[in-house]
Design a protein around this motif. Sequence first.
Motif, PDB file in Angstrom:
ATOM      1  N   ARG A 155       4.310   3.519   2.642  1.00  0.00           N
ATOM      2  CA  ARG A 155       5.198   4.166   3.618  1.00  0.00           C
ATOM      3  C   ARG A 155       4.627   4.132   5.021  1.00  0.00           C
ATOM      4  O   ARG A 155       5.075   4.860   5.905  1.00  0.00           O
ATOM      5  N   SER A 156       3.649   3.291   5.229  1.00  0.00           N
ATOM      6  CA  SER A 156       3.022   3.172   6.540  1.00  0.00           C
ATOM      7  C   SER A 156       3.943   2.482   7.534  1.00  0.00           C
ATOM      8  O   SER A 156       4.678   1.557   7.181  1.00  0.00           O
ATOM      9  N   PRO A 157       3.891   2.881   8.804  1.00  0.00           N
ATOM     10  CA  PRO A 157       4.647   2.144   9.823  1.00  0.00           C
ATOM     11  C   PRO A 157       4.191   0.696   9.966  1.00  0.00           C
ATOM     12  O   PRO A 157       4.963  -0.155  10.407  1.00  0.00           O
ATOM     13  N   LEU A 158       2.947   0.391   9.563  1.00  0.00           N
ATOM     14  CA  LEU A 158       2.487  -0.995   9.622  1.00  0.00           C
ATOM     15  C   LEU A 158       3.184  -1.875   8.591  1.00  0.00           C
ATOM     16  O   LEU A 158       3.122  -3.101   8.671  1.00  0.00           O
ATOM     17  N   LYS A 159       3.849  -1.244   7.625  1.00  0.00           N
ATOM     18  CA  LYS A 159       4.563  -2.004   6.599  1.00  0.00           C
ATOM     19  C   LYS A 159       6.002  -2.318   7.010  1.00  0.00           C
ATOM     20  O   LYS A 159       6.669  -3.143   6.368  1.00  0.00           O
ATOM     21  N   LEU A 160       6.487  -1.692   8.063  1.00  0.00           N
ATOM     22  CA  LEU A 160       7.875  -1.923   8.473  1.00  0.00           C
ATOM     23  C   LEU A 160       8.165  -3.392   8.776  1.00  0.00           C
ATOM     24  O   LEU A 160       9.193  -3.916   8.329  1.00  0.00           O
ATOM     25  N   ARG A 197      13.576   1.193   2.684  1.00  0.00           N
ATOM     26  CA  ARG A 197      13.130   0.400   3.829  1.00  0.00           C
ATOM     27  C   ARG A 197      13.487  -1.070   3.681  1.00  0.00           C
ATOM     28  O   ARG A 197      13.932  -1.701   4.642  1.00  0.00           O
ATOM     29  N   ILE A 363      -2.963   8.040  11.887  1.00  0.00           N
ATOM     30  CA  ILE A 363      -2.487   7.101  12.907  1.00  0.00           C
ATOM     31  C   ILE A 363      -3.635   6.377  13.580  1.00  0.00           C
ATOM     32  O   ILE A 363      -3.523   5.195  13.940  1.00  0.00           O
ATOM     33  N   ARG A 366      -4.730   3.463  11.419  1.00  0.00           N
ATOM     34  CA  ARG A 366      -3.747   2.382  11.502  1.00  0.00           C
ATOM     35  C   ARG A 366      -3.826   1.666  12.843  1.00  0.00           C
ATOM     36  O   ARG A 366      -3.653   0.443  12.923  1.00  0.00           O
TER      37      ARG A 366
END
Length: 378
Positions: A155-160, A197, A363, A366
């Motif tokens: 669920r990391s923003p780096l996975k978006l 996502r 954060i 990341r």
Amino acid sequence: MLANSAKIEAYFSHLVSHLGSDQEVHCVAVAHMVPNTMFFAPALNKLTKLSGILAKPKSVGRPEFEKLQEMFNVPSLSRDWAKDSERVVRTLFDLGLSGKSVVLVDIGGYFAPALNAIVEKFDGQILGVLEGTENGVQKYEANLPYTVPVVTVARSPLKLPEDYLVASSVVFSVEAILRDQAEILQTRTAAVIGYGRVGSSLADILRGRGINTVVFDTDPVKLAEAAARGFQANTRLEDALAHSSLVVCATGRRALDLRGFGMLQSGCVVASVTSADDEFDLGCLQPGYNREQVAPNMMRYDENRRTGRHFFLVAEGNAANFVHGAVIGPAIQLIEGEKLKAIRALIDGSFGPAEAALHELDIEARREVAEIWIEHFL
């Protein structure tokens, strides 16, 4: 391609140097046999001692399997094996890990049901588990609490960026398979089952290609988001499937069982973004359907009641983009980098046991990964 390979290798070398290697810690990793694993596995072996790679069963026929088998120990992997703590511990012993410190790297929640028993029976120390996928996270969450840390990057923003590119590669593969059958994607109407996502990205991409697309999810919050973004959001699965000739499933929670398959339009094409055993109950089809391979990556299922009703399943129900190697470009290295950072945090003892929830990096951690990624790829 060679230039890109050099960039990836330089990125991982930089990242491991930044994090610091610990060869006293051993790692056993579940992995897809795809091109990117040829980069990630050596990087993991530099950060820790990679003592075993557990190949995802549906990917063992790929060429990367043989190459990785020459480099590392590759024990067999199955859901039944992972649920049996004694068998798992025996495999760890066979890998020479008795009395060692071990990190488990998971994709798909294989160790979730038996993790506490594995920890108890292993005579070394399980430092924790890293889980990389949303469907795996759901399996771990269903089995909380744990006596060791479980950290996730799903669920990391780096996975978006990866989630969007996975969706793009799924659409690419489905279209390529349809074109092999002399059909174009735009002749079909689509239903996306699961508006997470990846699913939300799928819906956007399909709509952007001019394809009428509807959405179904069991979560009212996700349905409300889909409706707000202009999709026909269905509260009932049968309504989403009623007029759809292409169904792409992105739930990781058995999107279609016998009832769901029975709702499909005749001639519908069904595809998944994850493995068949997570997304479908294919065993339920054996009594009532006849199977026929009609193309290298297309299976036809005919009702055996002579109704003429049939549907097509892409890639035997496994992730459609794996047909073309699941290649999505440098963006995947963002989340692979976060995985290495999370493993380093497990080695350092940065987390307590997973009791109420799984752990995530903050954060700042990341940002460190993203800065190194930017240095090599931008």
